[in-house]
Design a protein around this motif. Structure first.
Motif, mmCIF file in Angstrom:
data_model
loop_
_atom_site.group_PDB
_atom_site.id
_atom_site.type_symbol
_atom_site.label_atom_id
_atom_site.label_comp_id
_atom_site.label_asym_id
_atom_site.label_seq_id
_atom_site.Cartn_x
_atom_site.Cartn_y
_atom_site.Cartn_z
ATOM 1 N N THR A 168 8.061 -0.334 -7.668
ATOM 2 C CA THR A 168 7.251 -0.816 -6.548
ATOM 3 C C THR A 168 5.979 -1.484 -7.043
ATOM 4 N N ALA A 169 5.333 -0.888 -8.036
ATOM 5 C CA ALA A 169 4.100 -1.450 -8.589
ATOM 6 C C ALA A 169 4.341 -2.823 -9.208
ATOM 7 N N GLN A 170 5.500 -3.012 -9.822
ATOM 8 C CA GLN A 170 5.819 -4.305 -10.435
ATOM 9 C C GLN A 170 5.970 -5.392 -9.380
ATOM 10 N N VAL A 171 6.622 -5.066 -8.267
ATOM 11 C CA VAL A 171 6.779 -6.047 -7.187
ATOM 12 C C VAL A 171 5.423 -6.358 -6.564
ATOM 13 N N MET A 172 4.589 -5.348 -6.392
ATOM 14 C CA MET A 172 3.258 -5.563 -5.822
ATOM 15 C C MET A 172 2.409 -6.438 -6.730
ATOM 16 N N GLN A 173 2.533 -6.250 -8.033
ATOM 17 C CA GLN A 173 1.778 -7.076 -8.972
ATOM 18 C C GLN A 173 2.216 -8.529 -8.901
ATOM 19 N N LEU A 174 3.534 -8.745 -8.757
ATOM 20 C CA LEU A 174 4.057 -10.108 -8.601
ATOM 21 C C LEU A 174 3.485 -10.748 -7.335
ATOM 22 N N CYS A 175 3.438 -9.987 -6.254
ATOM 23 C CA CYS A 175 2.870 -10.495 -4.998
ATOM 24 C C CYS A 175 1.402 -10.868 -5.185
ATOM 25 N N HIS A 176 0.678 -10.038 -5.901
ATOM 26 C CA HIS A 176 -0.752 -10.309 -6.119
ATOM 27 C C HIS A 176 -0.948 -11.583 -6.932
ATOM 28 N N GLU A 177 -0.129 -11.757 -7.956
ATOM 29 C CA GLU A 177 -0.251 -12.957 -8.789
ATOM 30 C C GLU A 177 -0.025 -14.221 -7.962
ATOM 31 N N SER A 201 4.414 -9.207 1.884
ATOM 32 C CA SER A 201 5.228 -8.305 1.062
ATOM 33 C C SER A 201 4.360 -7.232 0.419
ATOM 34 N N PHE A 202 3.192 -7.632 -0.076
ATOM 35 C CA PHE A 202 2.261 -6.656 -0.642
ATOM 36 C C PHE A 202 1.867 -5.637 0.429
ATOM 37 N N GLY A 203 1.548 -6.138 1.632
ATOM 38 C CA GLY A 203 1.144 -5.240 2.711
ATOM 39 C C GLY A 203 2.226 -4.243 3.068
ATOM 40 N N LEU A 204 3.485 -4.698 3.098
ATOM 41 C CA LEU A 204 4.593 -3.795 3.407
ATOM 42 C C LEU A 204 4.690 -2.688 2.358
ATOM 43 N N ALA A 206 2.416 -1.676 0.334
ATOM 44 C CA ALA A 206 1.202 -0.853 0.335
ATOM 45 C C ALA A 206 1.281 0.271 1.373
ATOM 46 N N THR A 207 2.058 0.068 2.425
ATOM 47 C CA THR A 207 2.187 1.128 3.448
ATOM 48 C C THR A 207 2.904 2.356 2.916
ATOM 49 N N SER A 208 3.590 2.223 1.796
ATOM 50 C CA SER A 208 4.282 3.380 1.214
ATOM 51 C C SER A 208 3.373 4.199 0.310
ATOM 52 N N LEU A 209 2.154 3.725 0.081
ATOM 53 C CA LEU A 209 1.208 4.418 -0.791
ATOM 54 C C LEU A 209 0.351 5.393 0.019
ATOM 55 N N PRO A 210 -0.132 6.456 -0.610
ATOM 56 C CA PRO A 210 -1.023 7.389 0.100
ATOM 57 C C PRO A 210 -2.357 6.727 0.437
ATOM 58 N N ALA A 211 -2.988 7.194 1.508
ATOM 59 C CA ALA A 211 -4.256 6.611 1.963
ATOM 60 C C ALA A 211 -5.326 6.681 0.882
ATOM 61 N N SER A 212 -5.306 7.737 0.085
ATOM 62 C CA SER A 212 -6.315 7.888 -0.967
ATOM 63 C C SER A 212 -6.214 6.763 -1.996
ATOM 64 N N GLN A 213 -4.981 6.359 -2.319
ATOM 65 C CA GLN A 213 -4.787 5.270 -3.286
ATOM 66 C C GLN A 213 -5.182 3.925 -2.684
ATOM 67 N N LEU A 214 -4.855 3.718 -1.391
ATOM 68 C CA LEU A 214 -5.242 2.478 -0.721
ATOM 69 C C LEU A 214 -6.754 2.334 -0.681
ATOM 70 N N ALA A 215 -7.435 3.422 -0.381
ATOM 71 C CA ALA A 215 -8.886 3.376 -0.230
ATOM 72 C C ALA A 215 -9.613 3.225 -1.563
ATOM 73 N N LEU A 324 2.163 1.333 10.544
ATOM 74 C CA LEU A 324 3.357 1.145 11.372
ATOM 75 C C LEU A 324 3.494 -0.305 11.825
ATOM 76 N N HIS A 325 2.365 -0.961 12.062
ATOM 77 C CA HIS A 325 2.403 -2.367 12.475
ATOM 78 C C HIS A 325 3.043 -3.234 11.397
ATOM 79 N N LYS A 326 2.640 -3.038 10.139
ATOM 80 C CA LYS A 326 3.195 -3.831 9.037
ATOM 81 C C LYS A 326 4.677 -3.517 8.826
ATOM 82 N N GLN A 327 5.055 -2.262 8.973
ATOM 83 C CA GLN A 327 6.458 -1.878 8.784
ATOM 84 C C GLN A 327 7.339 -2.435 9.902
#
Length: 406
Positions: A168-177, A201-204, A206-215, A324-327
């Motif tokens: 998941t982190a690899q796909v998110m990094q690709l989205c960020h790039e 795609s990054f936003g989707l 990111a919804t699977s991550l815990p709130a502490s990591q997002l913040a 939930l909105h992003k999902q």
């Protein structure tokens, strides 16, 4: 010399032709009724689609994938797809690797539909296709539509099937790039569609991550890029960037954290977008932008979550919060008008969104049979009406030929 055809004889010839036409129409009406009562099974339909996927003609393959997508979006076919997933995925491979833009986009949608149907049981597809999809996303010679579709598919497959945080982190990094590249507004990156999809795609994911990591780590690493993209010339990119900011702001508020950016500067940008009256933008664009950024501003400034009403199987449900909105947004893009039907039978969607909209199989079957009966009646009625009109026409022609003769 042959005798000249009389008017009466000519009339008999036309009458015979009319009768032949009526017989053909009656036969057609009977066949239409029979066809309506004896539908080809979904499995037979999928088998025919698989045959067409091997065709050399690209248009035939596109038609086959489009038919497959329509069927899978409109009905929940877990058992069928579970049995045939490897074969279907194998036949979709050439379409993704070297198909036209239309064919590749359709094939990507097919993979997303399989994932939404099978859930984690489709993880093998993510394993088999993640490398191919990533190659297409990074290939700047590919069209923007292909790159965006492949990126969307990577995100959906990862979100649904991946239990590996590294994947998941690899796909998110690709989205960020890709989002970072989008700040340059360069035509070589495939246009704003790729940047928008990278943010969505990054936003989707990111919804699977815990709130502490997002913040914390997510906000610190990615927030500056999203703030910069609020000034992008494309409305969709600005909106997607704003939604990701709101997603992180919501998590930060829940954790009692502050956003690691110049808050006053951010608020100024969001307020400008929420009240934009620039004459350089179209009226529709401004209206849509203001509505979107009013919700984003409410979350960032007052921690007020967005709320959506969703009617599923005659019951109204409320979706609240950016997670939930992003999902829901991602699922709706894949299923389209088939959303309600999948919610009725697909437990994965209920698990993701926390909505209990499942319907008993007997009720679903009863509704399906009722729909089929109505369709059969409509077809038979249409055929009968057409035949009656032709009968009336025949009588009128016969009167014209014979009415004035002794």
């Amino acid at each position: 010399m042959p005798k000249k055809q009389t008017k009466r004889g000519h009339g008999r010839i036309e009458e015979k032709e009319e009768q032949d036409n009526l017989d053909e129409l009656k036969s057609l009406g009977s066949e239409m009724s029979d066809d309506a009562e004896h539908f080809t099974s979904v499995e037979d339909e999928v088998n025919m689609i698989l045959d067409d996927l091997q065709a050399k003609n690209g248009k035939v393959r596109c038609r086959a994938i489009r038919s497959f997508n329509k069927t899978m979006a409109e009905s929940y076919q877990y058992s069928l797809l579970d049995n045939k997933k490897d074969t279907i995925a194998l036949y979709l491979g050439p379409s993704i690797k070297k198909g036209s833009s239309e064919e590749c986009v359709l094939a990507c949608q097919a993979l997303c539909l399989i994932a939404l149907t099978l859930g984690e049981d489709s993880h093998s597809i993510f394993k088999d296709y993640s490398a191919v999809l990533e190659v297409n996303v990074k290939n700047k010679s590919k069209s923007g539509s292909i790159r965006a579709a492949c990126l969307q598919t990577l995100a959906v497959l990862s979100f649904i099937t991946s239990v590996d945080s590294v994947e998941t982190a690899q796909v998110m990094q690709l989205c960020h790039e890709l989002a970072v590249a989008g700040r340059k507004e360069s035509t070589e990156i495939g246009g704003p569609g790729v940047t928008e999809q990278a943010l969505d795609s990054f936003g989707l994911l990111a919804t699977s991550l815990p709130a502490s990591q997002l913040a914390a780590s997510v906000a610190k690493t990615y927030l500056p890029t999203w703030v910069d993209l609020l000034e992008h010339k494309c409305l969709e990119v600005r909106s997607s960037a704003g939604e990701n900011i709101a997603l992180v702001a919501e998590a930060a508020a829940a954790q009692g954290e502050e956003l690691p950016v110049d808050f006053d500067s951010l608020m100024e940008k969001l307020e400008d977008l929420a009240t934009d009256h620039s004459k350089r933008k179209a009226k529709g664009e401004k209206k849509k932008q203001r509505a979107t950024f009013r919700e984003i501003l409410a979350t960032v400034d007052e921690n007020e979550p967005p709320s959506r009403s969703l009617t599923l199987n005659r019951t109204k449900h409320t979706i609240s919060g950016w997670v939930l909105h992003k999902q829901l947004e991602a699922i709706t893009v894949v299923l389209g008008s088939g959303l309600s039907g999948h919610f009725a039978r697909n437990p994965l969607l209920s698990d993701i969104l926390g909505i209990d909209a499942m319907v008993d199989d007997e009720i679903v079957e009863e509704d399906t049979q009722s729909k089929r009966s109505r369709q059969a009646g409509f077809k038979a009625s249409a055929a009968a009406n057409y035949i009656n009109k032709q009968n009336a026409r025949s009588k009128k022609m016969a009167f014209a030929h014979y009415g004035g003769e002794d």
